[in-house]
Scaffold this motif. Sequence first.
Motif, short mmCIF file in Angstrom:
data_model
loop_
_atom_site.label_atom_id
_atom_site.label_comp_id
_atom_site.label_asym_id
_atom_site.label_seq_id
_atom_site.Cartn_x
_atom_site.Cartn_y
_atom_site.Cartn_z
N LEU A 194 -2.16 -1.33 3.89
CA LEU A 194 -2.19 -0.13 4.72
C LEU A 194 -3.51 0.62 4.57
O LEU A 194 -3.90 1.36 5.48
N GLY A 195 -4.21 0.45 3.46
CA GLY A 195 -5.49 1.10 3.28
C GLY A 195 -6.59 0.51 4.13
O GLY A 195 -7.67 1.11 4.26
N THR A 196 -6.35 -0.65 4.74
CA THR A 196 -7.36 -1.30 5.59
C THR A 196 -7.07 -1.12 7.08
O THR A 196 -7.80 -1.64 7.92
N VAL A 197 -6.00 -0.38 7.43
CA VAL A 197 -5.60 -0.26 8.83
C VAL A 197 -6.62 0.53 9.64
O VAL A 197 -7.07 0.11 10.70
N THR A 198 -7.01 1.69 9.15
CA THR A 198 -7.96 2.54 9.86
C THR A 198 -9.00 3.07 8.88
O THR A 198 -8.83 3.01 7.67
N THR A 199 -10.06 3.62 9.43
CA THR A 199 -11.10 4.19 8.59
C THR A 199 -10.80 5.64 8.20
O THR A 199 -11.44 6.18 7.31
N ASN A 200 -9.83 6.29 8.85
CA ASN A 200 -9.51 7.68 8.55
C ASN A 200 -8.11 7.84 7.99
O ASN A 200 -7.50 8.91 8.12
N GLY A 226 0.80 -1.21 0.00
CA GLY A 226 0.00 0.00 0.00
C GLY A 226 0.83 1.26 0.00
O GLY A 226 2.04 1.25 -0.23
N ARG A 227 0.18 2.40 0.28
CA ARG A 227 0.83 3.71 0.26
C ARG A 227 0.93 4.29 1.66
O ARG A 227 0.05 4.09 2.49
N SER A 228 2.02 5.04 1.87
CA SER A 228 2.20 5.72 3.16
C SER A 228 2.91 7.04 2.94
O SER A 228 3.68 7.21 1.99
N THR A 229 2.63 7.99 3.83
CA THR A 229 3.34 9.26 3.87
C THR A 229 3.85 9.47 5.28
O THR A 229 3.06 9.57 6.22
N ARG A 230 5.17 9.49 5.44
CA ARG A 230 5.80 9.64 6.75
C ARG A 230 6.52 10.97 6.81
O ARG A 230 7.30 11.31 5.92
N THR A 231 6.26 11.73 7.87
CA THR A 231 6.89 13.04 8.07
C THR A 231 7.44 13.08 9.49
O THR A 231 6.72 12.77 10.45
N GLY A 232 8.70 13.46 9.62
CA GLY A 232 9.27 13.48 10.96
C GLY A 232 10.69 13.99 11.00
O GLY A 232 11.23 14.50 10.01
N GLY A 233 11.30 13.85 12.15
CA GLY A 233 12.67 14.28 12.36
C GLY A 233 13.22 13.65 13.63
O GLY A 233 12.49 13.03 14.41
N SER A 234 14.52 13.80 13.83
CA SER A 234 15.16 13.21 15.00
C SER A 234 16.39 14.00 15.39
O SER A 234 16.98 14.71 14.57
N ARG A 267 -0.09 -9.33 4.63
CA ARG A 267 -1.29 -9.41 5.46
C ARG A 267 -0.93 -8.99 6.87
O ARG A 267 0.25 -8.95 7.23
N ARG A 268 -1.93 -8.68 7.66
CA ARG A 268 -1.66 -8.32 9.06
C ARG A 268 -0.96 -9.47 9.77
O ARG A 268 -0.11 -9.24 10.64
N GLU A 269 -1.30 -10.70 9.39
CA GLU A 269 -0.70 -11.88 10.03
C GLU A 269 0.73 -12.13 9.56
O GLU A 269 1.39 -13.04 10.07
N SER A 270 1.22 -11.35 8.59
CA SER A 270 2.59 -11.53 8.11
C SER A 270 3.62 -10.95 9.06
O SER A 270 4.82 -11.21 8.90
N PHE A 271 3.19 -10.17 10.04
CA PHE A 271 4.11 -9.46 10.92
C PHE A 271 4.11 -10.10 12.31
O PHE A 271 3.07 -10.52 12.82
N GLY A 272 5.30 -10.17 12.91
CA GLY A 272 5.45 -10.74 14.24
C GLY A 272 6.18 -9.80 15.17
O GLY A 272 6.75 -8.78 14.75
#
Length: 374
Positions: free
Chosen positions: A140-146, A100-108, A280-285
């Motif tokens: 990632l499009g199924t993670v949340t409704t917003n 899926g698609r993601s947009t990450r914005t941040g700093g450290s 899938r969500r089950e692909s992650f541990g």
Amino acid sequence: VRPANEAGDVDIVFRVKEKRTGNVNFGASVGQGTGLGGFIGLEQPNLFGKCKRGSVQWQFGQYINDFNSSYTDPGIRGSLISGQVSAYRSQARYRIADLGRSTRTGGSVRVGFPFPESRFTRVFVSYGLESVRYGQDGLLGTVTTNSCAGCLRSTFGVDVSRDTRLDMPFPTEGQFQTLSAQFNGGPLGGSATYQRYTTEFRSYTVLARLGGSKPGTQPLRLTFGLSARSGALFGDAGDFFWSQQFSLGGVQFGEMLRGYPEFSITPAGYLAGTGTYNARRESFGSAFFASTAEIGLRFNQYVYINAFYDAGNLWARPRDFDPTRLYRGSGLGVSTVTPLGPLGIDYAYGFDRRDANGLPAPRWQLHFRLGQVF
């Protein structure tokens, strides 16, 4: 040259002019997960003539749009304390496994200190803040409704690392050890509360040196290497599961296990299928272990070939960790450093693959690597 004194001593005065140290990089890149793109970068390793480093890079393409900037001071006010400030905005469409698609914005902000009585060991303390938004497609499009509006990750980290490797980027001698701890949420704020611990160990030794006896030539180095990586996550990573939990299989995303497709190793075991595996969500541990033994031939700092044996597994919870059951892969690889970055090809045999009926079905898998640090 100044005249000699009575003792015959002569003073020689050198007038030194610094060469241009900055550089501009540009080119094209391609990856199975992010498609075809390009990059433009500006780097200055000697800002103000005091070894400060500044860099700005923009990567763009059909599936990726990243902007990164950083400033590093290896010796704050002439001390042994280093510091780094970075900021980024990353937009990516992961075609691989339909993530899926993601947009990450941040700093450290990261500060490093020398470890007492250890020349090669340093301790780093960091703080990072990141917000993320997801697209409407893929996993990632199924993670949340917003689309994860308001998802914020606040992280305090501590890292300890020791590095004595020689002949980088393809080391032939020395060791590398690192231990990292990250604390997220709770009193730090953010929308997820968890702790994440990772560790890595690498060791190399030269088995033989071939040639290199003539002046101006370098010997080929036959080397043996061992490496092990592991990690555990305690708590709930929430909507950050895809980047903070662990996945296993392939070389393009998550932890590397050659001989198996991306996301094919899950906490429930090997995911038998037709060769195409969607994330899938089950692909992650929340826990993993991976190790590699290799014998390689280093031609120079640009070319390296090796035979390797990988083993690893993924677990749903840290308490499920069981190093006696590992998935195995073995094969041959070639790696090189190009103007586009590190590039590698591996051809590996997955010993523990199964077919749709659950029967043993070992087979070969071809992997392409771009941008990974070897």
